[in-house]
Design a protein around this motif. Structure first.
Motif, PDB file in Angstrom:
ATOM      1  N   GLY A  25       0.876  -1.261   0.175  1.00  0.00           N
ATOM      2  CA  GLY A  25       0.004   0.049  -0.101  1.00  0.00           C
ATOM      3  C   GLY A  25       0.797   1.131  -0.135  1.00  0.00           C
ATOM      4  O   GLY A  25       0.225   2.222   0.568  1.00  0.00           O
ATOM      5  N   HIS A  26       2.065   1.049  -0.478  1.00  0.00           N
ATOM      6  CA  HIS A  26       3.092   2.370  -0.618  1.00  0.00           C
ATOM      7  C   HIS A  26       3.085   3.186   0.875  1.00  0.00           C
ATOM      8  O   HIS A  26       2.847   4.210   0.876  1.00  0.00           O
ATOM      9  N   MET A  27       3.427   2.290   1.934  1.00  0.00           N
ATOM     10  CA  MET A  27       3.502   2.913   3.321  1.00  0.00           C
ATOM     11  C   MET A  27       4.659   3.873   3.332  1.00  0.00           C
ATOM     12  O   MET A  27       5.486   3.403   2.902  1.00  0.00           O
ATOM     13  N   ARG A  28       4.480   4.694   4.087  1.00  0.00           N
ATOM     14  CA  ARG A  28       5.713   5.672   4.534  1.00  0.00           C
ATOM     15  C   ARG A  28       6.380   4.636   5.810  1.00  0.00           C
ATOM     16  O   ARG A  28       5.841   4.008   6.481  1.00  0.00           O
ATOM     17  N   THR A  29       7.682   5.363   5.862  1.00  0.00           N
ATOM     18  CA  THR A  29       8.501   4.544   6.992  1.00  0.00           C
ATOM     19  C   THR A  29       8.068   5.385   8.395  1.00  0.00           C
ATOM     20  O   THR A  29       7.707   6.585   8.153  1.00  0.00           O
ATOM     21  N   VAL A  30       7.921   4.632   9.545  1.00  0.00           N
ATOM     22  CA  VAL A  30       7.679   5.249  10.633  1.00  0.00           C
ATOM     23  C   VAL A  30       9.044   5.747  11.185  1.00  0.00           C
ATOM     24  O   VAL A  30       9.993   5.201  11.767  1.00  0.00           O
ATOM     25  N   SER A  31       8.959   7.320  11.414  1.00  0.00           N
ATOM     26  CA  SER A  31      10.152   7.947  12.091  1.00  0.00           C
ATOM     27  C   SER A  31       9.744   8.365  13.488  1.00  0.00           C
ATOM     28  O   SER A  31      10.632   8.893  13.972  1.00  0.00           O
ATOM     29  N   ASN A  32       8.583   8.235  13.927  1.00  0.00           N
ATOM     30  CA  ASN A  32       8.154   8.688  15.285  1.00  0.00           C
ATOM     31  C   ASN A  32       7.405   7.345  15.988  1.00  0.00           C
ATOM     32  O   ASN A  32       6.244   7.278  15.576  1.00  0.00           O
ATOM     33  N   PRO A  33       7.858   7.041  16.984  1.00  0.00           N
ATOM     34  CA  PRO A  33       7.051   6.033  17.705  1.00  0.00           C
ATOM     35  C   PRO A  33       5.843   6.222  18.242  1.00  0.00           C
ATOM     36  O   PRO A  33       5.157   5.264  18.474  1.00  0.00           O
ATOM     37  N   VAL A  34       5.440   7.482  18.342  1.00  0.00           N
ATOM     38  CA  VAL A  34       4.288   7.839  19.051  1.00  0.00           C
ATOM     39  C   VAL A  34       3.329   8.066  18.011  1.00  0.00           C
ATOM     40  O   VAL A  34       1.862   8.144  18.257  1.00  0.00           O
ATOM     41  N   LEU A  35       3.123   7.488  16.839  1.00  0.00           N
ATOM     42  CA  LEU A  35       2.298   7.517  15.691  1.00  0.00           C
ATOM     43  C   LEU A  35       0.957   6.732  16.156  1.00  0.00           C
ATOM     44  O   LEU A  35       0.938   5.687  16.808  1.00  0.00           O
TER      45      LEU A  35
END
Length: 243
Positions: A38-48
């Motif tokens: 699904g063309h996901m973005r990488t997670v740069s912030n663990p509080v998402l």
């Protein structure tokens, strides 16, 4: 003499570079999975949080705008899980090549995959063979419908009026304010997320000029993923619906 030695070294270097690139193309990594899932973005912030409001920066970083109570979001998102398998048809069709690639260039994908190793209280099993990645249960926390977004934002603003003021202030400076609609986990690790709209940011109704979502900065492995997908090398299957 020195000229002939230089030419031989150049040939060796060029040949080695081509072999290395060929081995890299024959592997799979998490960027391949993010692209195909699904063309996901990488997670740069663990509080998402799913349903949470965040700033999206041009460097790919995200920042929380409001601390949204979990009980507000709980009634909107759903949790699903299912198996995932992604395989590189080039590497899997040539087992020796795949094994060489895993041994020689596996470091490019292994460091992220190693972080997904399950703890004692987690059950998702991960198999990575260089050319193939199998996950027994990837979890998705997602909003089932985009029509819920106005309801979520209204409730967030009703509970915290300062949140609305903060968003208005940030949006007037031209920064992107977005809402997260899906986060995918492998065990407890957040591996990727999706926004409600990858083009237009969530902005207050008083804004007349659209603010566009910054494109995610590309890493080397992301460029490789796009190339592998373009050549049709990525065979992907998932047992959980997208959101």
């Amino acid at each position: 003499m020195f000229h002939s030695i230089f030419i031989r070294l150049a040939y060796l270097f060029g040949g080695g570079t081509l072999v290395l690139l060929f081995l890299l193309v024959a592997q799979v990594n998490l960027d391949d999975l993010r692209l195909k899932y699904g063309h996901m973005r990488t997670v740069s912030n663990p509080v998402l949080q799913v349903g949470g409001l965040f700033t999206i920066q041009p460097d790919g970083q995200t920042g929380p705008l409001c601390v949204v109570r979990e009980d507000i979001l709980d009634k909107y998102y759903i949790n699903t899980d299912g198996p995932i398998m992604i395989s590189n048809t080039l590497g899997s069709s040539l087992p020796i090549l795949g094994q060489w690639g895993e041994n020689l260039v596996g470091w490019l994908g292994r460091w992220e995959i190693n972080k997904l190793a399950p703890n004692t209280d987690e059950t998702s099993k991960i198999q990575w063979k260089g050319h193939t990645l199998i996950v027994s249960a990837a979890k998705n926390r997602r909003l089932p419908a985009l029509s819920q977004i106005p309801k979520i934002i209204t409730e967030i603003f009703d509970v915290d009026t300062n949140c609305e003021k903060t968003i208005n202030k940030i949006a007037t400076t031209g920064q992107c304010v977005a809402i997260v609609t899906r986060i995918t986990y492998i065990n407890s690790q957040k591996i990727g997320f999706k926004l409600a709209d990858e083009l237009r940011c969530i902005v207050p109704a008083t804004m007349t000029t659209a603010i566009h979502v910054p494109a995610q900065p590309k890493r080397f492995t992301m460029y490789l993923s796009v190339a592998k997908d373009w050549f049709g090398l990525l065979d992907f299957s998932a047992g959980s619906p997208e959101g």
